[in-house]
Design an enzyme around this catalytic site. Sequence first.
Site, PDB file in Angstrom:
ATOM      1  N   ASP A 149       0.823  -1.209   0.000  1.00  0.00           N
ATOM      2  CA  ASP A 149       0.000   0.000   0.000  1.00  0.00           C
ATOM      3  C   ASP A 149       0.857   1.258   0.000  1.00  0.00           C
ATOM      4  O   ASP A 149       2.075   1.202   0.212  1.00  0.00           O
ATOM      5  CB  ASP A 149      -0.953   0.008   1.215  1.00  0.00           C
ATOM      6  CG  ASP A 149      -0.344  -0.646   2.462  1.00  0.00           C
ATOM      7  OD1 ASP A 149       0.897  -0.557   2.628  1.00  0.00           O
ATOM      8  OD2 ASP A 149      -1.076  -1.242   3.243  1.00  0.00           O
ATOM      9  N   ASN A 182      -7.563  -3.500  14.044  1.00  0.00           N
ATOM     10  CA  ASN A 182      -8.953  -3.790  13.651  1.00  0.00           C
ATOM     11  C   ASN A 182      -9.032  -4.984  12.696  1.00  0.00           C
ATOM     12  O   ASN A 182     -10.082  -5.247  12.124  1.00  0.00           O
ATOM     13  CB  ASN A 182      -9.573  -2.563  12.984  1.00  0.00           C
ATOM     14  CG  ASN A 182      -8.816  -2.139  11.723  1.00  0.00           C
ATOM     15  OD1 ASN A 182      -7.870  -2.802  11.315  1.00  0.00           O
ATOM     16  ND2 ASN A 182      -9.241  -1.052  11.112  1.00  0.00           N
ATOM     17  N   HIS A 217      -7.256  -5.309   9.896  1.00  0.00           N
ATOM     18  CA  HIS A 217      -6.963  -5.042   8.482  1.00  0.00           C
ATOM     19  C   HIS A 217      -5.693  -5.759   8.036  1.00  0.00           C
ATOM     20  O   HIS A 217      -4.785  -5.983   8.826  1.00  0.00           O
ATOM     21  CB  HIS A 217      -6.943  -3.538   8.157  1.00  0.00           C
ATOM     22  CG  HIS A 217      -5.749  -2.771   8.624  1.00  0.00           C
ATOM     23  ND1 HIS A 217      -5.795  -1.419   8.883  1.00  0.00           N
ATOM     24  CD2 HIS A 217      -4.459  -3.137   8.874  1.00  0.00           C
ATOM     25  CE1 HIS A 217      -4.600  -1.003   9.250  1.00  0.00           C
ATOM     26  NE2 HIS A 217      -3.775  -2.017   9.259  1.00  0.00           N
ATOM     27  N   GLU A 229      -9.623  -2.443   5.104  1.00  0.00           N
ATOM     28  CA  GLU A 229     -10.246  -2.194   6.404  1.00  0.00           C
ATOM     29  C   GLU A 229     -11.491  -3.087   6.545  1.00  0.00           C
ATOM     30  O   GLU A 229     -11.935  -3.696   5.570  1.00  0.00           O
ATOM     31  CB  GLU A 229     -10.641  -0.709   6.499  1.00  0.00           C
ATOM     32  CG  GLU A 229      -9.479   0.290   6.293  1.00  0.00           C
ATOM     33  CD  GLU A 229      -8.499   0.346   7.475  1.00  0.00           C
ATOM     34  OE1 GLU A 229      -8.442  -0.586   8.291  1.00  0.00           O
ATOM     35  OE2 GLU A 229      -7.754   1.358   7.572  1.00  0.00           O
TER      36      GLU A 229
HETATM   37  C1  F6R Z   1       1.512  -1.700   6.156  1.00  0.00           C
HETATM   38  C2  F6R Z   1       0.183  -2.322   6.169  1.00  0.00           C
HETATM   39  C3  F6R Z   1      -0.575  -2.511   7.422  1.00  0.00           C
HETATM   40  C4  F6R Z   1       0.266  -2.887   8.641  1.00  0.00           C
HETATM   41  C5  F6R Z   1      -0.610  -2.986   9.896  1.00  0.00           C
HETATM   42  C6  F6R Z   1       0.204  -3.264  11.136  1.00  0.00           C
HETATM   43  O1  F6R Z   1       2.061  -1.662   4.852  1.00  0.00           O
HETATM   44  O2  F6R Z   1      -0.322  -2.632   5.134  1.00  0.00           O
HETATM   45  O3  F6R Z   1      -1.579  -3.470   7.227  1.00  0.00           O
HETATM   46  O4  F6R Z   1       0.897  -4.120   8.407  1.00  0.00           O
HETATM   47  O5  F6R Z   1      -1.297  -1.789  10.078  1.00  0.00           O
HETATM   48  O6  F6R Z   1       1.005  -2.138  11.402  1.00  0.00           O
HETATM   49  P1  F6R Z   1       2.183  -2.217  12.478  1.00  0.00           P
HETATM   50  O7  F6R Z   1       3.138  -3.217  11.950  1.00  0.00           O
HETATM   51  O8  F6R Z   1       2.788  -0.839  12.482  1.00  0.00           O
HETATM   52  O9  F6R Z   1       1.575  -2.616  13.767  1.00  0.00           O
END
Ligand code: F6R
Length: 241
Positions: free
Chosen positions: A67, A138, A140, A145
């Site tokens: 992303d 959450n 995702h 989401e």
């Molecule tokens: C990042 C992404 C997100 C993260 C997720 C966990 O490229 O796509 O899905 O993997 O938000 O974030 P952290 O690792 O910061 O807890």
Amino acid sequence: METTRVEARPVAERLVADEIAALVRRKPSAVLGLATGDTPTGVYRELVRMHREERVSFRGVHTFNLDEYCGLAPDHPETFRSWMQHHLFDHVDVRPEHTHLPDGRPREDDWAPPCKSYERAIEDLGGIDLLLLGIGRNGHIAFNEPGSARTTRTRRVELHPWTREDAVARFGTLARVPTHALTMGIATLLEARAIRVLAFGARKAPIVARTLATTPDMNWPASLLHGHPDVRLLVDREAWP
Ligand code: F6R
């Protein structure tokens, strides 16, 4: 979903880095799907070490990030592009033109063209061999989401309030956190041949429990990974429910 529980985070990071290194040795033109954020930092650190000390080469590898924020200028320090340069790309021999992120630069018109060309680029290279994922609080995966359908492809999405809150530490204030991003879709993720999901720390324990207990349900996107033929969740002691 196969799960591996390790005592401490570095053990899981090493396991995944070893798997990536074995893949790129076996298939020098491997295609990797990569996450940003806190979760994968140790894996990238280990890959950099292996590149320097064990001659693991990324010269023929292609990477596709999950992303990218929408609307940030290319020189903004918080783009996922600059994050990846800092944590991995600047320290290994991957060719810059082989590193792909969705094109989230400001644009006036429709976001569909950069999303379509991202999907096409993945397809043209034969698909993703190994995909590295974190999980949001959450549930995702990438920026799919809650409510994201299994059939979704790379597209522009509105970020969930928790996702934006979690980014405040990097952007300084909530107002500076982008409201939208481009993300691979659930269908894009599920097409990867192997998926490795990492979850570390107590703040991920509730979502790990929920993911393991839930049959595929679009309100908990990580649960949509159940049933993939080669998906493995690696968690440390604190994240284990
Ligand atoms: C990042 C992404 C997100 C993260 C997720 C966990 O490229 O796509 O899905 O993997 O938000 O974030 P952290 O690792 O910061 O807890």
